[in-house]
Design a protein around this motif. Structure first.
Motif, PDB file in Angstrom:
ATOM      1  N   SER A 127      23.076  49.863  51.745  1.00 11.14           N
ATOM      2  CA  SER A 127      22.812  48.590  52.404  1.00 11.14           C
ATOM      3  C   SER A 127      23.833  48.408  53.532  1.00 11.14           C
ATOM      4  O   SER A 127      24.574  49.348  53.857  1.00 11.14           O
ATOM      5  N   SER A 128      23.859  47.225  54.115  1.00 10.96           N
ATOM      6  CA  SER A 128      24.613  47.103  55.363  1.00 10.96           C
ATOM      7  C   SER A 128      25.252  45.725  55.518  1.00 10.96           C
ATOM      8  O   SER A 128      24.692  44.715  55.102  1.00 10.96           O
ATOM      9  N   CYS A 129      26.412  45.717  56.180  1.00  8.37           N
ATOM     10  CA  CYS A 129      27.081  44.434  56.464  1.00  8.37           C
ATOM     11  C   CYS A 129      26.266  43.609  57.437  1.00  8.37           C
ATOM     12  O   CYS A 129      26.555  42.432  57.636  1.00  8.37           O
ATOM     13  N   PRO A 152      14.577  43.585  62.603  1.00 10.59           N
ATOM     14  CA  PRO A 152      13.735  44.172  61.543  1.00 10.59           C
ATOM     15  C   PRO A 152      14.529  45.183  60.708  1.00 10.59           C
ATOM     16  O   PRO A 152      14.356  45.267  59.494  1.00 10.59           O
ATOM     17  N   TYR A 153      15.431  45.944  61.347  1.00  8.48           N
ATOM     18  CA  TYR A 153      16.242  46.898  60.569  1.00  8.48           C
ATOM     19  C   TYR A 153      17.008  46.168  59.463  1.00  8.48           C
ATOM     20  O   TYR A 153      16.940  46.538  58.285  1.00  8.48           O
ATOM     21  N   ALA A 154      17.754  45.129  59.856  1.00  6.11           N
ATOM     22  CA  ALA A 154      18.559  44.405  58.860  1.00  6.11           C
ATOM     23  C   ALA A 154      17.641  43.790  57.803  1.00  6.11           C
ATOM     24  O   ALA A 154      17.988  43.740  56.617  1.00  6.11           O
ATOM     25  N   ASN A 202      26.405  53.419  69.065  1.00  6.86           N
ATOM     26  CA  ASN A 202      27.580  53.005  68.291  1.00  6.86           C
ATOM     27  C   ASN A 202      28.860  53.381  69.019  1.00  6.86           C
ATOM     28  O   ASN A 202      28.928  54.368  69.752  1.00  6.86           O
ATOM     29  N   LEU A 203      29.896  52.574  68.775  1.00  6.24           N
ATOM     30  CA  LEU A 203      31.120  52.671  69.572  1.00  6.24           C
ATOM     31  C   LEU A 203      31.783  54.060  69.541  1.00  6.24           C
ATOM     32  O   LEU A 203      32.122  54.604  70.596  1.00  6.24           O
ATOM     33  N   VAL A 204      31.978  54.626  68.360  1.00  7.75           N
ATOM     34  CA  VAL A 204      32.806  55.843  68.300  1.00  7.75           C
ATOM     35  C   VAL A 204      32.127  57.045  68.976  1.00  7.75           C
ATOM     36  O   VAL A 204      32.761  57.717  69.809  1.00  7.75           O
ATOM     37  N   MET A 218      31.990  54.345  80.066  1.00  7.30           N
ATOM     38  CA  MET A 218      31.457  53.455  79.029  1.00  7.30           C
ATOM     39  C   MET A 218      31.809  51.999  79.321  1.00  7.30           C
ATOM     40  O   MET A 218      32.725  51.715  80.101  1.00  7.30           O
ATOM     41  N   GLN A 219      31.058  51.129  78.670  1.00  2.02           N
ATOM     42  CA  GLN A 219      31.323  49.698  78.832  1.00  2.02           C
ATOM     43  C   GLN A 219      31.839  49.103  77.532  1.00  2.02           C
ATOM     44  O   GLN A 219      31.361  49.454  76.445  1.00  2.02           O
ATOM     45  N   VAL A 220      32.794  48.206  77.673  1.00  2.00           N
ATOM     46  CA  VAL A 220      33.211  47.350  76.552  1.00  2.00           C
ATOM     47  C   VAL A 220      32.356  46.093  76.670  1.00  2.00           C
ATOM     48  O   VAL A 220      32.398  45.416  77.712  1.00  2.00           O
ATOM     49  N   ILE A 233      35.496  42.144  67.024  1.00  2.00           N
ATOM     50  CA  ILE A 233      36.237  42.723  65.889  1.00  2.00           C
ATOM     51  C   ILE A 233      35.252  43.283  64.861  1.00  2.00           C
ATOM     52  O   ILE A 233      34.282  42.617  64.485  1.00  2.00           O
ATOM     53  N   ARG A 234      35.528  44.512  64.409  1.00  2.42           N
ATOM     54  CA  ARG A 234      34.722  45.148  63.366  1.00  2.42           C
ATOM     55  C   ARG A 234      35.640  45.806  62.343  1.00  2.42           C
ATOM     56  O   ARG A 234      36.817  46.079  62.608  1.00  2.42           O
ATOM     57  N   ASP A 235      35.038  46.143  61.196  1.00  2.00           N
ATOM     58  CA  ASP A 235      35.767  46.815  60.117  1.00  2.00           C
ATOM     59  C   ASP A 235      35.308  48.280  60.094  1.00  2.00           C
ATOM     60  O   ASP A 235      34.340  48.638  59.419  1.00  2.00           O
ATOM     61  N   GLY A 300      22.943  39.937  70.580  1.00  2.52           N
ATOM     62  CA  GLY A 300      22.883  40.116  69.121  1.00  2.52           C
ATOM     63  C   GLY A 300      24.209  40.475  68.474  1.00  2.52           C
ATOM     64  O   GLY A 300      24.313  40.493  67.246  1.00  2.52           O
ATOM     65  N   ASP A 301      25.256  40.779  69.279  1.00  2.00           N
ATOM     66  CA  ASP A 301      26.555  41.137  68.676  1.00  2.00           C
ATOM     67  C   ASP A 301      27.208  39.923  68.008  1.00  2.00           C
ATOM     68  O   ASP A 301      27.236  38.837  68.593  1.00  2.00           O
ATOM     69  N   VAL A 302      27.753  40.116  66.808  1.00  2.81           N
ATOM     70  CA  VAL A 302      28.572  39.050  66.233  1.00  2.81           C
ATOM     71  C   VAL A 302      29.997  39.220  66.765  1.00  2.81           C
ATOM     72  O   VAL A 302      30.411  40.324  67.108  1.00  2.81           O
TER      73      VAL A 302
HETATM   74  C1  WQD Z   1      30.778  48.125  67.452  1.00  7.74           C
HETATM   75  C2  WQD Z   1      31.490  47.299  68.504  1.00  7.74           C
HETATM   76  C3  WQD Z   1      30.054  46.511  70.265  1.00  7.74           C
HETATM   77  C4  WQD Z   1      29.164  50.401  72.056  1.00  7.74           C
HETATM   78  C5  WQD Z   1      25.915  48.557  63.945  1.00  7.74           C
HETATM   79  C6  WQD Z   1      24.686  47.957  63.307  1.00  7.74           C
HETATM   80  C7  WQD Z   1      24.971  47.573  61.881  1.00  7.74           C
HETATM   81  C8  WQD Z   1      25.554  48.743  61.090  1.00  7.74           C
HETATM   82  C9  WQD Z   1      26.730  49.323  61.789  1.00  7.74           C
HETATM   83  C10 WQD Z   1      23.740  49.956  60.076  1.00  7.74           C
HETATM   84  C11 WQD Z   1      30.676  46.081  68.935  1.00  7.74           C
HETATM   85  C12 WQD Z   1      31.104  47.458  70.808  1.00  7.74           C
HETATM   86  C13 WQD Z   1      29.678  49.408  71.237  1.00  7.74           C
HETATM   87  C14 WQD Z   1      29.586  50.427  73.432  1.00  7.74           C
HETATM   88  C15 WQD Z   1      30.996  48.523  73.027  1.00  7.74           C
HETATM   89  N1  WQD Z   1      24.612  49.817  60.980  1.00  7.74           N
HETATM   90  N2  WQD Z   1      30.563  48.497  71.707  1.00  7.74           N
HETATM   91  N3  WQD Z   1      30.497  49.493  73.842  1.00  7.74           N
HETATM   92  O1  WQD Z   1      26.968  46.686  66.283  1.00  7.74           O
HETATM   93  O2  WQD Z   1      28.984  46.488  64.757  1.00  7.74           O
HETATM   94  O3  WQD Z   1      26.959  47.584  63.939  1.00  7.74           O
HETATM   95  O4  WQD Z   1      26.364  49.665  63.152  1.00  7.74           O
HETATM   96  O5  WQD Z   1      23.514  49.263  59.140  1.00  7.74           O
HETATM   97  O6  WQD Z   1      23.759  47.158  61.333  1.00  7.74           O
HETATM   98  O7  WQD Z   1      24.305  46.822  64.060  1.00  7.74           O
HETATM   99  O8  WQD Z   1      28.328  48.739  65.642  1.00  7.74           O
HETATM  100  O9  WQD Z   1      29.218  50.689  66.816  1.00  7.74           O
HETATM  101  O10 WQD Z   1      27.223  49.493  67.825  1.00  7.74           O
HETATM  102  O11 WQD Z   1      29.444  48.395  67.862  1.00  7.74           O
HETATM  103  O12 WQD Z   1      31.782  47.699  73.467  1.00  7.74           O
HETATM  104  O13 WQD Z   1      29.136  51.255  74.218  1.00  7.74           O
HETATM  105  O14 WQD Z   1      31.633  48.110  69.688  1.00  7.74           O
HETATM  106  O15 WQD Z   1      29.857  45.429  71.142  1.00  7.74           O
HETATM  107  O16 WQD Z   1      31.568  45.052  69.168  1.00  7.74           O
HETATM  108  P1  WQD Z   1      27.808  47.263  65.232  1.00  7.74           P
HETATM  109  P2  WQD Z   1      28.501  49.413  67.060  1.00  7.74           P
END
Ligand code: WQD
Ligand code: NAD
Length: 345
Positions: A127-129, A152-154, A202-204, A218-220, A233-235, A300-302
């Motif tokens: 499942s997912s946060c 829809p994914y969530a 995804n960020l990484v 890349m863009q922040v 902020i993410r975990d 959609g970003d928290v």
């Molecule tokens: C992380 C942070 C972006 C890309 C997603 C899914 C979630 C779960 C985990 C499955 C955010 C920022 C990103 C970029 C950026 N997956 N970012 N530039 O959105 O927290 O979660 O993956 O269940 O459901 O939504 O992860 O890695 O996309 O983003 O600045 O090019 O990095 O805004 O703050 P996210 P993410």
């Protein structure tokens, strides 16, 4: 007692790391099923290279009940199922909701039906946060109210949890749903990691592909959030720590069956990291300067989310072992290997 476990989505990112850890540190025998809709069979070769063990993958679509049943018929002594298989791209799910509901829900129903028919009583669900959405109080606990799901994914994860809860209520299956925060990083060997088939979101992977020149800049996404440096902020949690939580969860179901036959656990480190801090950690471990700019907020970003994972520590005896720099270092080692394979380095 049989120690054979079926891992669905075993060619994918988290499934493959879980298989590797199961081979490294347990005597579970693993078989995999994956239709490779978001992966390749090459992952099985990588697992063999790392562990020296051959893992059988059934290339089967779990939405096909007859083909799924066949796997259970051929492996009639399974002790449990770890169900990773699903489509997971949030944006794609908004564009193609039918595909996501069809794939994620039908595959889950079919696998649960087979568990019931073949008396496979231990079930673990990815499942997912993302179920928590925008929360008022941090860190989030398992009993933090879930917000209206944004995609829809969530929603497939929310409905998935509800389906499992109703099913364990009426038959012998006991289940655990693990709500992952942001899994990142790669195996310590650098020989297995996340390998997005399409352009990463995804960020990484965006960071490591930017450092490799695959993404020019890349863009922040936003720097005026109400956080310590304005970025979200993410975990972030190391995929190997996530993998090991599945082993603990399976052991818990098998050995310590208790009064409740359905439990939910958060899997996070408890540390919130901003996007800019993640970039700094990458720059520190790689010695590179990342080509990035501040862009607009992503829809959609928290703003901020991180976990309280004390329930997993208390009941499963699970703890995270890697910090953000180790996550980045392993992801970078893996990306450099991919670059070599592709003739980019
Ligand atoms: C992380 C942070 C972006 C890309 C997603 C899914 C979630 C779960 C985990 C499955 C955010 C920022 C990103 C970029 C950026 N997956 N970012 N530039 O959105 O927290 O979660 O993956 O269940 O459901 O939504 O992860 O890695 O996309 O983003 O600045 O090019 O990095 O805004 O703050 P996210 P993410
Ligand atoms: P992934 O896409 O790398 O792996 C999922 C695997 O499932 C893929 O190899 C895909 O080919 C397979 N699959 C999908 N539908 C299938 C079907 N109908 N039949 C057979 N195989 C099918 O994804 P991942 O990152 O390893 O995620 C694993 C699970 O964890 C998913 O359920 C995902 O929703 C969940 N999750 C992931 C994250 C994350 O950020 N990676 C966060 C929270 C939850």
């Amino acid at each position: 007692m049989s120690k054979k476990v079926l891992v669905t989505g075993g060619c994918g990112y988290i499934g493959s790391h879980t298989i590797i850890e199961m081979i490294r540190s347990t005597d579970y025998e693993v078989i995999s099923v994956d239709n490779n809709i978001n992966s390749t069979e090459k992952t099985m070769e990588r697992i063999r290279q790392i562990t020296g063990k051959e893992v059988k993958n059934y290339q089967v679509d779990l939405c096909d009940l007859a083909a799924t049943r066949q796997i259970f018929e051929e492996n009639d002594n399974l002790v449990g199922v770890i169900h990773f298989a699903a489509l997971k791209a949030v944006g794609e799910s908004v564009e193609q909701p039918h595909l996501y509901y069809h794939n994620n829900i039908n595959s889950l129903l079919n696998i649960l039906k087979c568990c019931e028919e073949f008396k496979v009583n231990n079930f673990i669900f990815s499942s997912s946060c993302s179920l928590y959405g925008n929360v008022e109080q941090l860190p989030v606990k398992e009993d933090t109210p879930l917000s209206k799901t944004e995609s829809p994914y969530a929603h497939t994860k929310l409905v998935g949890e509800e389906i499992i809860k109703s099913i364990v209520h009426v038959n012998d299956v006991q289940a655990i749903a693990l709500r992952y925060f942001n899994p990142v990083g790669a195996d310590k060997t650098g020989l297995n990691g996340e390998n997005p088939i399409n352009k990463p979101n995804n960020l990484v992977p965006v960071i490591t592909q930017t450092a490799s020149g695959i993404i020019p800049k890349m863009q922040v996404f936003g720097d005026d959030y109400d956080t310590r440096d304005g970025s979200c902020i993410r975990d972030y949690i190391h995929v190997t720590d996530i993998a090991n939580a599945h082993i603990k969860a399976l052991n818990y179901l098998i050995e310590q069956r208790n009064s409740s036959n359905y439990e939910v656990f958060n899997l996070g480190t408890g540390n919130g990291v901003t996007v800019l801090e993640a970039i700094k950690a990458f720059e520190k471990i790689s010695g590179l300067e990342l080509n990035y700019e501040i862009g607009p907020k992503r829809a959609g970003d928290v703003m901020a989310i991180y976990s309280n994972s004390s329930k997993a520590k208390e009941l499963l005896g699970w703890e995270t072992t890697f910090g953000i720099e180790e996550m980045m270092a392993s992801a970078w080692k893996w990306q450099q290997n991919l670059n070599k394979e592709a003739g980019r380095a």
